[in-house]
Design an enzyme around this catalytic site. Structure first.
Site, PDB file in Angstrom:
ATOM      1  CD  GLU A   1      -3.163   0.856   2.055  1.00  0.00           C
ATOM      2  OE1 GLU A   1      -3.432  -0.294   2.424  1.00  0.00           O
ATOM      3  OE2 GLU A   1      -3.888   1.845   2.296  1.00  0.00           O
TER       4      GLU A   1
ATOM      5  CG  ASN B   1      -5.306  -0.405   6.002  1.00  0.00           C
ATOM      6  OD1 ASN B   1      -5.824   0.107   6.997  1.00  0.00           O
ATOM      7  ND2 ASN B   1      -4.959   0.309   4.940  1.00  0.00           N
TER       8      ASN B   1
ATOM      9  CE  LYS C   1      -5.955   2.659   8.942  1.00  0.00           C
ATOM     10  NZ  LYS C   1      -5.551   2.831   7.543  1.00  0.00           N
TER      11      LYS C   1
ATOM     12  CD  GLU D   1      -7.446   5.898   6.230  1.00  0.00           C
ATOM     13  OE1 GLU D   1      -6.677   4.959   6.020  1.00  0.00           O
ATOM     14  OE2 GLU D   1      -7.309   7.034   5.742  1.00  0.00           O
TER      15      GLU D   1
ATOM     16  CG  ASP E   1      -2.908  10.929   5.493  1.00  0.00           C
ATOM     17  OD1 ASP E   1      -1.892  10.385   5.950  1.00  0.00           O
ATOM     18  OD2 ASP E   1      -3.617  10.419   4.611  1.00  0.00           O
TER      19      ASP E   1
ATOM     20  CD  GLU F   1       2.623   5.935  11.209  1.00  0.00           C
ATOM     21  OE1 GLU F   1       2.222   5.236  12.163  1.00  0.00           O
ATOM     22  OE2 GLU F   1       1.962   6.094  10.168  1.00  0.00           O
TER      23      GLU F   1
ATOM     24  CD  GLU G   1      -0.479   8.228   1.270  1.00  0.00           C
ATOM     25  OE1 GLU G   1       0.099   7.851   2.296  1.00  0.00           O
ATOM     26  OE2 GLU G   1      -1.718   8.314   1.173  1.00  0.00           O
TER      27      GLU G   1
ATOM     28  CD1 TRP H   1      -7.467  22.690   0.577  1.00  0.00           C
ATOM     29  CD2 TRP H   1      -8.120  24.194  -0.956  1.00  0.00           C
ATOM     30  NE1 TRP H   1      -7.148  22.186  -0.676  1.00  0.00           N
ATOM     31  CE2 TRP H   1      -7.536  23.098  -1.640  1.00  0.00           C
ATOM     32  CE3 TRP H   1      -8.597  25.259  -1.712  1.00  0.00           C
ATOM     33  CZ2 TRP H   1      -7.421  23.037  -3.012  1.00  0.00           C
ATOM     34  CZ3 TRP H   1      -8.482  25.199  -3.097  1.00  0.00           C
ATOM     35  CH2 TRP H   1      -7.902  24.098  -3.734  1.00  0.00           C
TER      36      TRP H   1
HETATM   37  O1  GCW Z   1      -2.451   8.292   4.220  1.00  0.00           O
HETATM   38  C1  GCW Z   1      -3.380   7.293   4.416  1.00  0.00           C
HETATM   39  C2  GCW Z   1      -3.149   6.386   3.259  1.00  0.00           C
HETATM   40  C3  GCW Z   1      -3.608   4.978   3.515  1.00  0.00           C
HETATM   41  C4  GCW Z   1      -2.971   4.491   4.809  1.00  0.00           C
HETATM   42  C5  GCW Z   1      -3.427   5.419   5.924  1.00  0.00           C
HETATM   43  C6  GCW Z   1      -2.815   5.059   7.271  1.00  0.00           C
HETATM   44  C7  GCW Z   1      -2.268   2.285   5.384  1.00  0.00           C
HETATM   45  O2  GCW Z   1      -3.772   6.926   2.133  1.00  0.00           O
HETATM   46  O3  GCW Z   1      -3.207   4.208   2.422  1.00  0.00           O
HETATM   47  O4  GCW Z   1      -3.308   3.166   5.086  1.00  0.00           O
HETATM   48  O5  GCW Z   1      -3.025   6.724   5.637  1.00  0.00           O
HETATM   49  O6  GCW Z   1      -1.821   5.667   7.628  1.00  0.00           O
HETATM   50  O7  GCW Z   1      -3.330   4.194   7.947  1.00  0.00           O
END
Ligand code: GCW
Length: 684
Positions: free
Chosen positions: A172, A215, A305, A309, A383, A405, A411, A559
């Protein structure tokens, strides 16, 4: 396809008739990363190192075999000379364990030149391993050894890489091929790359690895998978690296009971519930943990986690994050294991402003977590954006172990196409003063346990590695992996030092090469953010890839923008996110005049006519800055071309190709940004 074309091109460039020339150097494609041992051509320097390192006395530590092979391989490649291993008296380089020097802790070391003999000492075995890599790096960087007086002790206990690798080999947010873990070959075969991966990590001080995606597929807890994991742990142990697993909170459930998000995965459990208060659930985890430790005695623990999500968690049973984390922590405690519980949650019911949500959920729980729980918290509240203010939980949580973290995989920072060197951003995050305890309570001080006496200190980086030949897809993305490790080892190391170490150990010590590569890398983060998230605007990319421009879907959700201005009001007149910070940060962010300009639009809705510190209007500079991605790629192409002939051919062409691709993609982003914002500004 493109790669094949490149390699073909490259082979054409080689003088194939000269056997001499078609040597490993011409075909080198970055697979050694920073453990690339280029021969030292200067004979005086070569003799100098031979005379100092040619005779080695090992300490009889549990890492002797590893140390011996690392020294032999590196020195024979760099010096064309194999060191011999001798007794203390005859040695020029002597290693010892000093059981009286407990100040060095479990991983520290000293390295001194005493009357012509280099002496390395440590309190424990691991210190000697780290000293060995330090010494090798000194030679790679052509540093003198005569006045050595080094004392190094890492200040953070757990220096972790987190892999978001799935069972099917997919990663991922991975941009460097498939997973390095070949589950169908394990446990019988642990391929060579896993060994090299461990060497690379150990050489920068990484001592812990989470193998699978947060995940988390519950099947990783099945006995057959635990055996595969144990075989990796057996290799990593030789390099002082412990293994950790991401676990799914609903793993104890029987498959028919699992939430939809888990339907694609198989189950491992057979229970009707995963409620952390239920004894049957606690027992399930205790038994699972017992099984794990039988196979992996030094297993480090679980990363979780939960309620994020779509992932299951304790809130599904009206329990808190603390209830969930503590239940797992208690199962691990008898074996010395830990729980790394993520704070990346953003339930919309908590607050309209996403940035406020994680703090609002976790702050009230401070002090309720067991001492073997660590809250693993992303650097920013949103994020992993290209720029964000630091997450205010750092400093606010006084009685709970806190780990940062960071995201090494790019990403939101251009995948493996863009050259974006993240060290300047991480340095800035770590040196942010939270003022949580008066003067100088920087995030790094908090992480190191200097502000509040955390029993556990930790930092994690989401890995950017995969099975691509050069590990990270883009050759320069190796630098982010390296920089993360060096920072985790010692966050006070200067940017210049880390960067030069990486360049010299990866590309060689030629002064022009070092100068040009440094010049290329250092401005990349700033130029990327200026064009992709100007003034801290926030999310500007599409939902799926987080790469392509997608302003339309972000506007009004993330925004605001109109013909008057742009940004998000998070001041005390807006969402009041600023109140999550300690003074004076709260006031500093709250006031448009004192808010750092590169975060202006994250905290304020700003009029297009607003005059920035340069004297220019926001309108003018905003549009000007959008070009910076394209200009950076242009400059880097020119700089890289100036190194033609000084860099081995495959890497030269592959980097050139990435830079051209970067320019093309940056141009597309720029064009879309220009037309979108000009239209909003009502510029014809
Ligand atoms: O930034 C988001 C990502 C997800 C990721 C999530 C997380 C692993 O788009 O892909 O999942 O964060 O950090 O849990």
């Amino acid at each position: 396809m493109v790669r094949i074309k490149l390699i073909f091109l490259c082979i054409l460039c080689l003088d194939v008739f000269s056997v001499e020339k078609v040597c490993s150097e011409s075909l080198y494609a970055g697979e050694e990363a920073w453990l690339h041992y280029l021969p030292i051509k200067n004979d005086t320097l070569r003799q100098y190192y031979i005379s100092r390192l040619g005779k080695v006395c090992l300490a009889g530590s549990k890492f002797d075999e590893t140390i011996k092979s690392e020294l032999s391989e590196s020195l024979s490649d760099m010096l064309s000379f194999s060191p011999c291993f001798v007794t203390e008296k005859a040695a020029r380089l002597c290693m010892q364990i000093d059981k009286k020097d407990s100040s060095l802790g479990e991983e520290g070391f000293r390295m001194e030149n005493q009357n012509g003999q280099i002496r390395i000492s440590s309190f424990s075995d691991a210190g000697l391993l780290y000293a060995t890599y330090c010494l090798i790096r000194l030679v790679q960087c052509h540093e003198p050894l005569d006045r050595l007086k080094i004392k190094e002790i890492p200040r953070i206990d757990f220096r972790m890489l987190n892999h978001w690798d799935d069972m099917d080999g997919n990663i991922e947010r991975g941009y460097a091929g498939n997973s390095l873990w070949k589950w169908n070959e394990l446990p019988d075969v642990v391929n060579k790359r896993c060994w090299d991966y461990a060497r690379l990590n150990a050489s920068i001080g990484i001592n812990s690895v989470v193998l699978n995606n947060v995940n988390a597929d519950p099947r990783f807890l099945r006995t057959d998978y635990l055996k595969k994991i144990a075989s990796l742990a057996d290799v990593f142990r030789k390099y002082h690296i412990r293994v950790c697993l991401s676990v799914n909170f609903a793993a104890p459930l029987k498959p028919s009971k699992t939430p939809d998000v888990m339907k694609a995965w198989g189950g491992v459990g057979s229970l009707e519930t995963a409620n952390p208060r239920e004894p049957v659930v606690q027992k399930w985890w205790e038994e699972k943990v017992r099984e794990i430790y039988r196979l992996i005695p030094d297993f480090e623990g679980f990363l979780v986690k939960a309620n994020s999500e779509g992932m299951p968690g304790p809130q599904d049973y009206h329990c808190t994050h603390a209830d969930g984390a503590n239940m797992l922590a208690r199962a691990l405690k008898p074996y010395g294991g830990f729980v790394f519980w993520r704070t990346f949650v953003y339930n919309p019911d908590i607050d309209k402003d996403r940035m406020k949500r994680s703090y609002k959920e976790f702050y009230p729980l401070d002090g309720l977590f067991d001492d073997n729980v660590v809250l693993q918290t992303k650097n920013g509240p949103l994020d992993f954006q290209v720029i964000e203010p630091p997450q205010p939980l750092f400093g606010a949580m006084k009685y709970t172990n806190m780990a940062a973290e960071l995201q090494i995989t790019q990403e939101y920072t251009g995948h493996s196409t863009y050259m974006v060197y993240l060290l300047p951003f991480w340095k800035r995050f770590l040196s942010f003063d939270t003022f949580c305890a008066g003067e100088r309570a920087r995030i790094v001080d908090i992480l190191e346990g200097k502000v509040y006496p955390f029993p556990i200190t930790a930092i994690a980086g989401v890995a950017n590695t995969g099975d691509s030949l050069n590990w990270t897809g883009h050759h320069f993305a190796q630098a982010n992996w390296f920089a993360f490790g060096r920072l985790a080892w010692n966050a006070e190391l200067a940017e210049q030092q880390i960067t030069e170490e990486w360049i010299k150990s990866t590309w060689g010590c030629d002064s022009t090469v070092v100068k040009i590569i440094r010049q290329m890398m250092l401005p990349t983060w700033k130029s990327f953010l200026k064009s992709s998230s100007p003034y801290g605007l926030g999310l500007t990319v599409d939902i799926e890839t987080h790469y392509r421009a997608a302003f339309d879907i972000r506007v009004h959700k993330e925004w605001k923008v109109d013909s008057i201005g742009i940004g998000t009001d998070r001041t005390n007149r807006g969402s009041d996110y600023v109140s999550q910070y300690f003074e004076p940060n709260r006031s500093l962010f709250n006031d448009i005049k004192t808010c750092p300009e590169d975060l202006l639009l994250c905290f304020h809705f700003v009029n297009w006519d607003y005059k920035l510190s340069s004297g220019n209007s926001l309108r003018h500079e905003f549009l000007e800055n959008l070009k910076s991605g394209v200009s950076q790629a242009d400059e880097n192409i020119a700089l890289w071309l100036s190194l033609s002939g000084k860099i081995d051919k495959i890497r030269f062409l592959e980097v050139l190709y990435s830079l051209c691709q970067e320019k093309q993609d940056a141009y597309v982003f720029y064009s879309e940004a220009m037309s979108f914002f000009r239209e909003k500004m009502k510029i014809k």
